[in-house]
Motif scaffolding. Structure first.
Motif, mmCIF file in Angstrom:
data_model
loop_
_atom_site.group_PDB
_atom_site.id
_atom_site.type_symbol
_atom_site.label_atom_id
_atom_site.label_comp_id
_atom_site.label_asym_id
_atom_site.label_seq_id
_atom_site.Cartn_x
_atom_site.Cartn_y
_atom_site.Cartn_z
ATOM 1 N N ALA A 7 4.360 19.154 1.163
ATOM 2 C CA ALA A 7 3.812 18.121 0.272
ATOM 3 C C ALA A 7 4.929 17.219 -0.241
ATOM 4 C CB ALA A 7 3.076 18.770 -0.892
ATOM 5 N N LEU A 8 6.046 17.802 -0.613
ATOM 6 C CA LEU A 8 7.179 17.010 -1.094
ATOM 7 C C LEU A 8 7.712 16.095 0.004
ATOM 8 C CD1 LEU A 8 9.139 16.498 -3.467
ATOM 9 C CD2 LEU A 8 10.580 18.278 -2.493
ATOM 10 N N GLN A 9 7.827 16.627 1.212
ATOM 11 C CA GLN A 9 8.286 15.807 2.337
ATOM 12 C C GLN A 9 7.323 14.666 2.623
ATOM 13 O OE1 GLN A 9 8.646 18.646 5.491
ATOM 14 N NE2 GLN A 9 10.750 19.193 4.966
ATOM 15 N N GLY A 10 6.035 14.922 2.523
ATOM 16 C CA GLY A 10 5.046 13.883 2.767
ATOM 17 C C GLY A 10 5.103 12.773 1.741
ATOM 18 N N VAL A 11 5.261 13.137 0.463
ATOM 19 C CA VAL A 11 5.324 12.122 -0.582
ATOM 20 C C VAL A 11 6.606 11.305 -0.470
ATOM 21 C CG1 VAL A 11 5.485 11.802 -3.085
ATOM 22 C CG2 VAL A 11 3.807 13.381 -2.148
ATOM 23 N N ILE A 12 7.720 11.966 -0.185
ATOM 24 C CA ILE A 12 8.985 11.236 -0.001
ATOM 25 C C ILE A 12 8.897 10.323 1.213
ATOM 26 C CG2 ILE A 12 11.427 11.529 0.596
ATOM 27 C CD1 ILE A 12 11.417 14.016 -1.204
ATOM 28 N N ALA A 13 8.273 10.808 2.287
ATOM 29 C CA ALA A 13 8.109 9.976 3.485
ATOM 30 C C ALA A 13 7.213 8.779 3.205
ATOM 31 C CB ALA A 13 7.536 10.806 4.632
ATOM 32 N N LEU A 14 6.204 8.950 2.344
ATOM 33 C CA LEU A 14 5.333 7.835 1.989
ATOM 34 C C LEU A 14 6.119 6.746 1.265
ATOM 35 C CD1 LEU A 14 2.456 6.610 1.788
ATOM 36 C CD2 LEU A 14 2.261 7.804 -0.395
ATOM 37 N N ALA A 69 10.621 0.891 3.667
ATOM 38 C CA ALA A 69 11.078 0.372 4.957
ATOM 39 C C ALA A 69 10.031 -0.541 5.589
ATOM 40 C CB ALA A 69 11.393 1.526 5.904
ATOM 41 N N GLY A 70 8.761 -0.285 5.343
ATOM 42 C CA GLY A 70 7.709 -1.124 5.905
ATOM 43 C C GLY A 70 7.716 -2.530 5.357
ATOM 44 N N GLY A 71 8.264 -2.703 4.166
ATOM 45 C CA GLY A 71 8.366 -4.034 3.589
ATOM 46 C C GLY A 71 9.235 -4.965 4.414
ATOM 47 N N PHE A 72 10.210 -4.399 5.104
ATOM 48 C CA PHE A 72 11.084 -5.206 5.952
ATOM 49 C C PHE A 72 10.385 -5.657 7.230
ATOM 50 C CE2 PHE A 72 14.173 -2.488 3.657
ATOM 51 C CZ PHE A 72 14.790 -3.500 2.932
ATOM 52 N N PHE A 73 9.342 -4.930 7.643
ATOM 53 C CA PHE A 73 8.646 -5.225 8.889
ATOM 54 C C PHE A 73 7.256 -5.804 8.681
ATOM 55 C CE2 PHE A 73 11.556 -1.672 9.798
ATOM 56 C CZ PHE A 73 12.376 -2.312 10.707
ATOM 57 N N GLY A 74 6.873 -6.024 7.445
ATOM 58 C CA GLY A 74 5.571 -6.609 7.167
ATOM 59 C C GLY A 74 4.433 -5.613 7.122
ATOM 60 N N ILE A 75 4.743 -4.328 7.002
ATOM 61 C CA ILE A 75 3.718 -3.293 6.899
ATOM 62 C C ILE A 75 3.726 -2.801 5.458
ATOM 63 C CG2 ILE A 75 2.933 -1.051 7.711
ATOM 64 C CD1 ILE A 75 4.629 -1.585 10.242
ATOM 65 N N ASN A 76 2.646 -3.047 4.751
ATOM 66 C CA ASN A 76 2.574 -2.649 3.355
ATOM 67 C C ASN A 76 1.633 -1.465 3.195
ATOM 68 O OD1 ASN A 76 4.269 -4.724 2.513
ATOM 69 N ND2 ASN A 76 2.567 -6.166 2.411
ATOM 70 N N LEU A 77 2.179 -0.339 2.762
ATOM 71 C CA LEU A 77 1.367 0.820 2.427
ATOM 72 C C LEU A 77 1.144 0.789 0.918
ATOM 73 C CD1 LEU A 77 3.077 3.669 4.470
ATOM 74 C CD2 LEU A 77 0.933 2.549 4.950
ATOM 75 N N ILE A 91 2.554 9.113 9.095
ATOM 76 C CA ILE A 91 2.548 8.442 10.400
ATOM 77 C C ILE A 91 1.150 7.883 10.683
ATOM 78 C CG2 ILE A 91 2.777 8.819 12.891
ATOM 79 C CD1 ILE A 91 4.983 10.873 12.195
ATOM 80 N N PHE A 92 0.121 8.648 10.343
ATOM 81 C CA PHE A 92 -1.255 8.173 10.503
ATOM 82 C C PHE A 92 -1.505 6.929 9.658
ATOM 83 C CE2 PHE A 92 -5.640 8.248 8.879
ATOM 84 C CZ PHE A 92 -6.317 8.043 10.057
ATOM 85 N N LEU A 93 -1.010 6.920 8.425
ATOM 86 C CA LEU A 93 -1.178 5.747 7.568
ATOM 87 C C LEU A 93 -0.451 4.534 8.146
ATOM 88 C CD1 LEU A 93 -0.779 7.363 4.043
ATOM 89 C CD2 LEU A 93 -2.834 6.293 4.972
ATOM 90 N N LEU A 94 0.731 4.749 8.695
ATOM 91 C CA LEU A 94 1.468 3.644 9.302
ATOM 92 C C LEU A 94 0.742 3.078 10.515
ATOM 93 C CD1 LEU A 94 5.154 4.885 9.066
ATOM 94 C CD2 LEU A 94 4.175 2.872 7.971
ATOM 95 N N ILE A 95 0.255 3.979 11.378
ATOM 96 C CA ILE A 95 -0.445 3.527 12.581
ATOM 97 C C ILE A 95 -1.737 2.812 12.210
ATOM 98 C CG2 ILE A 95 -1.684 4.353 14.635
ATOM 99 C CD1 ILE A 95 0.488 6.486 14.909
ATOM 100 N N SER A 96 -2.467 3.357 11.243
ATOM 101 C CA SER A 96 -3.704 2.700 10.844
ATOM 102 C C SER A 96 -3.406 1.361 10.164
ATOM 103 C CB SER A 96 -4.531 3.585 9.929
ATOM 104 O OG SER A 96 -3.856 3.808 8.703
ATOM 105 N N GLY A 97 -2.278 1.255 9.474
ATOM 106 C CA GLY A 97 -1.893 -0.011 8.867
ATOM 107 C C GLY A 97 -1.528 -1.055 9.897
ATOM 108 N N ILE A 98 -0.964 -0.640 10.999
ATOM 109 C CA ILE A 98 -0.571 -1.583 12.047
ATOM 110 C C ILE A 98 -1.800 -2.045 12.828
ATOM 111 C CG2 ILE A 98 0.649 -1.776 14.254
ATOM 112 C CD1 ILE A 98 2.776 0.107 13.085
ATOM 113 N N PHE A 99 -2.687 -1.118 13.207
ATOM 114 C CA PHE A 99 -3.786 -1.473 14.088
ATOM 115 C C PHE A 99 -5.016 -1.998 13.376
ATOM 116 C CE2 PHE A 99 -1.644 1.589 17.011
ATOM 117 C CZ PHE A 99 -1.312 0.649 17.968
ATOM 118 N N PHE A 100 -5.293 -1.536 12.173
ATOM 119 C CA PHE A 100 -6.556 -1.862 11.528
ATOM 120 C C PHE A 100 -6.437 -2.901 10.429
ATOM 121 C CE2 PHE A 100 -7.325 2.583 13.012
ATOM 122 C CZ PHE A 100 -8.156 2.216 14.048
ATOM 123 N N LEU A 101 -5.241 -3.309 10.085
ATOM 124 C CA LEU A 101 -5.112 -4.311 9.012
ATOM 125 C C LEU A 101 -4.542 -5.594 9.518
ATOM 126 C CD1 LEU A 101 -3.890 -2.092 6.068
ATOM 127 C CD2 LEU A 101 -6.168 -2.957 6.470
#
Length: 84
Positions: free
Chosen positions: A34-41, A47-55, A74-84
């Motif tokens: 859980a800690l790793q997931g929150v830190i990764a989020l 980092a996504g701000g530099f590439f135009g991906i906003n979570l 990773i699922f949130l990133l992929i869904s952000g790229i393809f579905f938004l």
């Protein structure tokens, strides 16, 4: 297509839980995941701000990343790229 993604995510979540149960230290492994997931989020949001991906960091994404760990981010990133 969306059902396939949900099924894939369920299988990944089951694999994570099974691997935690095999270590015989379920609670510490769950907390570490859980800690790793929150830190990764937060890192992916920064980092996504530099590439135009906003979570958006809200209770739903925090809960998903805490339960699913890094695969959920990773699922949130992929869904952000393809579905938004």
């Amino acid at each position: 297509m969306i059902k396939a993604v949900y099924c894939l995510f369920a299988v990944a979540g089951a694999a994570i839980i099974i691997s935690m149960l095999k270590t015989k230290k379920f609670v510490p492994a769950l907390l570490l995941s859980a800690l790793q997931g929150v830190i990764a989020l937060f890192a992916a949001d920064f980092a996504g701000g530099f590439f135009g991906i906003n979570l958006s960091i809200n209770p739903q994404t925090l809960l998903l990343s805490a339960i699913g760990g890094i695969p959920a981010v990773i699922f949130l990133l992929i869904s952000g790229i393809f579905f938004l």
